[in-house]
Design a protein around this motif. Structure first.
Motif, mmCIF file in Angstrom:
data_model
loop_
_atom_site.group_PDB
_atom_site.id
_atom_site.type_symbol
_atom_site.label_atom_id
_atom_site.label_comp_id
_atom_site.label_asym_id
_atom_site.label_seq_id
_atom_site.Cartn_x
_atom_site.Cartn_y
_atom_site.Cartn_z
ATOM 1 N N VAL A 100 0.853 -1.196 0.000
ATOM 2 C CA VAL A 100 0.000 0.000 0.000
ATOM 3 C C VAL A 100 0.886 1.242 0.000
ATOM 4 O O VAL A 100 0.671 2.176 -0.781
ATOM 5 C CB VAL A 100 -0.964 0.020 1.219
ATOM 6 C CG1 VAL A 100 -1.658 1.375 1.345
ATOM 7 C CG2 VAL A 100 -2.004 -1.092 1.098
ATOM 8 N N GLU A 101 1.899 1.247 0.872
ATOM 9 C CA GLU A 101 2.831 2.384 0.935
ATOM 10 C C GLU A 101 3.552 2.577 -0.387
ATOM 11 O O GLU A 101 3.715 3.705 -0.865
ATOM 12 C CB GLU A 101 3.852 2.176 2.057
ATOM 13 C CG GLU A 101 3.272 2.283 3.448
ATOM 14 C CD GLU A 101 4.295 1.954 4.533
ATOM 15 O OE1 GLU A 101 5.513 2.077 4.277
ATOM 16 O OE2 GLU A 101 3.856 1.575 5.628
ATOM 17 N N ALA A 102 3.992 1.477 -0.992
ATOM 18 C CA ALA A 102 4.698 1.552 -2.269
ATOM 19 C C ALA A 102 3.778 2.097 -3.360
ATOM 20 O O ALA A 102 4.189 2.950 -4.160
ATOM 21 C CB ALA A 102 5.236 0.182 -2.662
ATOM 22 N N LEU A 103 2.533 1.630 -3.386
ATOM 23 C CA LEU A 103 1.576 2.119 -4.380
ATOM 24 C C LEU A 103 1.305 3.604 -4.176
ATOM 25 O O LEU A 103 1.266 4.372 -5.147
ATOM 26 C CB LEU A 103 0.270 1.314 -4.318
ATOM 27 C CG LEU A 103 -0.801 1.724 -5.332
ATOM 28 C CD1 LEU A 103 -0.315 1.546 -6.768
ATOM 29 C CD2 LEU A 103 -2.089 0.921 -5.095
ATOM 30 N N ASP A 104 1.137 4.028 -2.927
ATOM 31 C CA ASP A 104 0.940 5.457 -2.640
ATOM 32 C C ASP A 104 2.084 6.278 -3.231
ATOM 33 O O ASP A 104 1.860 7.310 -3.866
ATOM 34 C CB ASP A 104 0.876 5.707 -1.125
ATOM 35 C CG ASP A 104 -0.407 5.196 -0.482
ATOM 36 O OD1 ASP A 104 -1.378 4.885 -1.213
ATOM 37 O OD2 ASP A 104 -0.429 5.106 0.760
ATOM 38 N N ALA A 105 3.317 5.819 -3.023
ATOM 39 C CA ALA A 105 4.496 6.536 -3.526
ATOM 40 C C ALA A 105 4.509 6.567 -5.054
ATOM 41 O O ALA A 105 4.798 7.609 -5.661
ATOM 42 C CB ALA A 105 5.771 5.896 -2.985
ATOM 43 N N MET A 106 4.174 5.433 -5.687
ATOM 44 C CA MET A 106 4.137 5.369 -7.155
ATOM 45 C C MET A 106 3.138 6.361 -7.721
ATOM 46 O O MET A 106 3.432 7.096 -8.664
ATOM 47 C CB MET A 106 3.677 3.975 -7.623
ATOM 48 C CG MET A 106 4.651 2.882 -7.540
ATOM 49 S SD MET A 106 3.794 1.350 -8.065
ATOM 50 C CE MET A 106 4.423 0.228 -6.846
ATOM 51 N N LEU A 107 1.921 6.348 -7.148
ATOM 52 C CA LEU A 107 0.855 7.202 -7.668
ATOM 53 C C LEU A 107 1.186 8.671 -7.459
ATOM 54 O O LEU A 107 0.855 9.511 -8.305
ATOM 55 C CB LEU A 107 -0.487 6.828 -7.026
ATOM 56 C CG LEU A 107 -0.958 5.396 -7.318
ATOM 57 C CD1 LEU A 107 -2.277 5.115 -6.620
ATOM 58 C CD2 LEU A 107 -1.073 5.137 -8.812
ATOM 59 N N LYS A 108 1.848 8.984 -6.353
ATOM 60 C CA LYS A 108 2.271 10.361 -6.100
ATOM 61 C C LYS A 108 3.303 10.782 -7.144
ATOM 62 O O LYS A 108 3.214 11.862 -7.729
ATOM 63 C CB LYS A 108 2.839 10.489 -4.687
ATOM 64 C CG LYS A 108 3.155 11.903 -4.284
ATOM 65 C CD LYS A 108 3.605 11.967 -2.827
ATOM 66 C CE LYS A 108 3.874 13.414 -2.441
ATOM 67 N NZ LYS A 108 4.364 13.501 -1.063
ATOM 68 N N GLU A 109 4.270 9.908 -7.388
ATOM 69 C CA GLU A 109 5.321 10.190 -8.375
ATOM 70 C C GLU A 109 4.732 10.356 -9.781
ATOM 71 O O GLU A 109 5.139 11.232 -10.542
ATOM 72 C CB GLU A 109 6.346 9.063 -8.363
ATOM 73 C CG GLU A 109 7.538 9.296 -9.271
ATOM 74 C CD GLU A 109 8.524 8.144 -9.226
ATOM 75 O OE1 GLU A 109 9.021 7.767 -10.305
ATOM 76 O OE2 GLU A 109 8.804 7.623 -8.119
ATOM 77 N N LEU A 110 3.756 9.513 -10.128
ATOM 78 C CA LEU A 110 3.121 9.560 -11.449
ATOM 79 C C LEU A 110 2.051 10.656 -11.548
ATOM 80 O O LEU A 110 1.515 10.891 -12.621
ATOM 81 C CB LEU A 110 2.497 8.202 -11.782
ATOM 82 C CG LEU A 110 3.460 7.032 -11.977
ATOM 83 C CD1 LEU A 110 2.717 5.715 -11.963
ATOM 84 C CD2 LEU A 110 4.244 7.203 -13.276
ATOM 85 N N LYS A 111 1.741 11.290 -10.402
ATOM 86 C CA LYS A 111 0.679 12.312 -10.329
ATOM 87 C C LYS A 111 -0.654 11.760 -10.847
ATOM 88 O O LYS A 111 -1.374 12.402 -11.594
ATOM 89 C CB LYS A 111 1.085 13.574 -11.100
ATOM 90 C CG LYS A 111 2.297 14.276 -10.518
ATOM 91 C CD LYS A 111 2.659 15.511 -11.332
ATOM 92 C CE LYS A 111 3.818 16.265 -10.755
ATOM 93 N NZ LYS A 111 5.090 15.587 -10.703
ATOM 94 N N THR A 112 -0.946 10.525 -10.420
ATOM 95 C CA THR A 112 -2.185 9.849 -10.810
ATOM 96 C C THR A 112 -2.865 9.293 -9.562
ATOM 97 O O THR A 112 -2.631 8.146 -9.191
ATOM 98 C CB THR A 112 -1.896 8.698 -11.808
ATOM 99 O OG1 THR A 112 -0.941 7.816 -11.219
ATOM 100 C CG2 THR A 112 -1.370 9.216 -13.131
ATOM 101 N N PRO A 113 -3.677 10.102 -8.891
ATOM 102 C CA PRO A 113 -4.304 9.634 -7.649
ATOM 103 C C PRO A 113 -5.304 8.500 -7.873
ATOM 104 O O PRO A 113 -5.926 8.401 -8.926
ATOM 105 C CB PRO A 113 -5.006 10.883 -7.115
ATOM 106 C CG PRO A 113 -5.243 11.738 -8.314
ATOM 107 C CD PRO A 113 -4.108 11.446 -9.261
ATOM 108 N N LEU A 114 -5.414 7.668 -6.859
ATOM 109 C CA LEU A 114 -6.375 6.572 -6.859
ATOM 110 C C LEU A 114 -7.785 7.148 -6.761
ATOM 111 O O LEU A 114 -8.024 8.086 -6.003
ATOM 112 C CB LEU A 114 -6.071 5.679 -5.648
ATOM 113 C CG LEU A 114 -6.750 4.336 -5.545
ATOM 114 C CD1 LEU A 114 -6.398 3.457 -6.741
ATOM 115 C CD2 LEU A 114 -6.319 3.653 -4.256
ATOM 116 N N THR A 115 -8.709 6.602 -7.554
ATOM 117 C CA THR A 115 -10.104 7.054 -7.527
ATOM 118 C C THR A 115 -10.877 6.385 -6.394
ATOM 119 O O THR A 115 -11.535 7.041 -5.605
ATOM 120 C CB THR A 115 -10.808 6.732 -8.866
ATOM 121 O OG1 THR A 115 -10.033 7.252 -9.942
ATOM 122 C CG2 THR A 115 -12.202 7.333 -8.905
ATOM 123 N N ALA A 116 -10.804 5.047 -6.360
ATOM 124 C CA ALA A 116 -11.577 4.287 -5.367
ATOM 125 C C ALA A 116 -11.049 2.864 -5.281
ATOM 126 O O ALA A 116 -10.305 2.403 -6.142
ATOM 127 C CB ALA A 116 -13.060 4.263 -5.752
#
Length: 191
Positions: free
Chosen positions: A95-111
């Motif tokens: 979960v932490e790794a995915l949070d970091a990836m999405l932040k880096e890619l500037k693509t927030p999780l929708t749901a």
């Protein structure tokens, strides 16, 4: 609005089926970690070769490598308008790794769509699937073990997403199209 979704739930609950229907509805790809692994292994990519070394030893692929493979996939061109991630994350560190990836890619999780069903229903569904598909690994004991691992390791992640206000809990029992429409209705309310 781009949909970036996680689909979670125990084995046999219908994640793959619902992910395919949602992908078609929203015109976005489904990213199954199993498919990503198979692609990298089949094509002998550097990440695939690293994963193969663990698999050959009968070991689980470590989180760091799984994270790298997922990050590589989320950086591809076909996911710019959204995606559905199936089979990841499976642990708090992922979960932490995915949070970091999405932040880096500037693509927030929708749901996060969480499908659920009674254990007896799941056992029966997987028993039928084993018969239809001839899956030798779907013995009652193996199924029960995988459900136990999900309950212990992955199900607690739903609390993280619930606390963030991102969790959509859906009953995975009923007509496939009805379940799919229920998910879409819940997602549309958020848009």
């Amino acid at each position: 609005m781009a949909q970036r979704l996680l689909i979670m739930g125990p084995q046999g609950v219908g994640k793959g089926t619902q992910a395919a229907l949602l992908a078609k509805h929203y015109g976005i790809p489904t990213i199954s970690t199993g498919d990503i692994f198979r692609y990298n292994l089949k094509n002998g990519t550097p990440l695939g070769k690293q994963a193969q070394a663990y698999i050959d030893k009968g070991e689980l692929v470590p989180d760091e490598l799984t994270n790298s493979i997922v990050q590589d996939r989320l950086g591809m061109d076909d996911v710019q308008e959204g995606w559905i991630l199936d089979g990841y994350p499976r642990s708090a560190s992922q979960v932490e790794a995915l949070d970091a990836m999405l932040k880096e890619l500037k693509t927030p999780l929708t749901a996060v769509v969480a499908l659920d069903a009674d254990r007896a229903v799941l056992m029966e569904r997987m028993k039928k699937r084993a018969q239809i598909e001839g899956r030798a690994d779907d013995t009652p004991e193996a199924i029960a073990k995988r459900l136990d691992i999900y309950a212990k390791e992955t199900e607690p992640l739903l609390d993280i997403y619930a606390q963030r206000g991102m969790l959509i809990s859906i009953d995975g029992v009923g007509e496939v199209e009805t379940i799919s429409q229920h998910i879409i209705d819940q997602l549309d309310k958020r848009s």
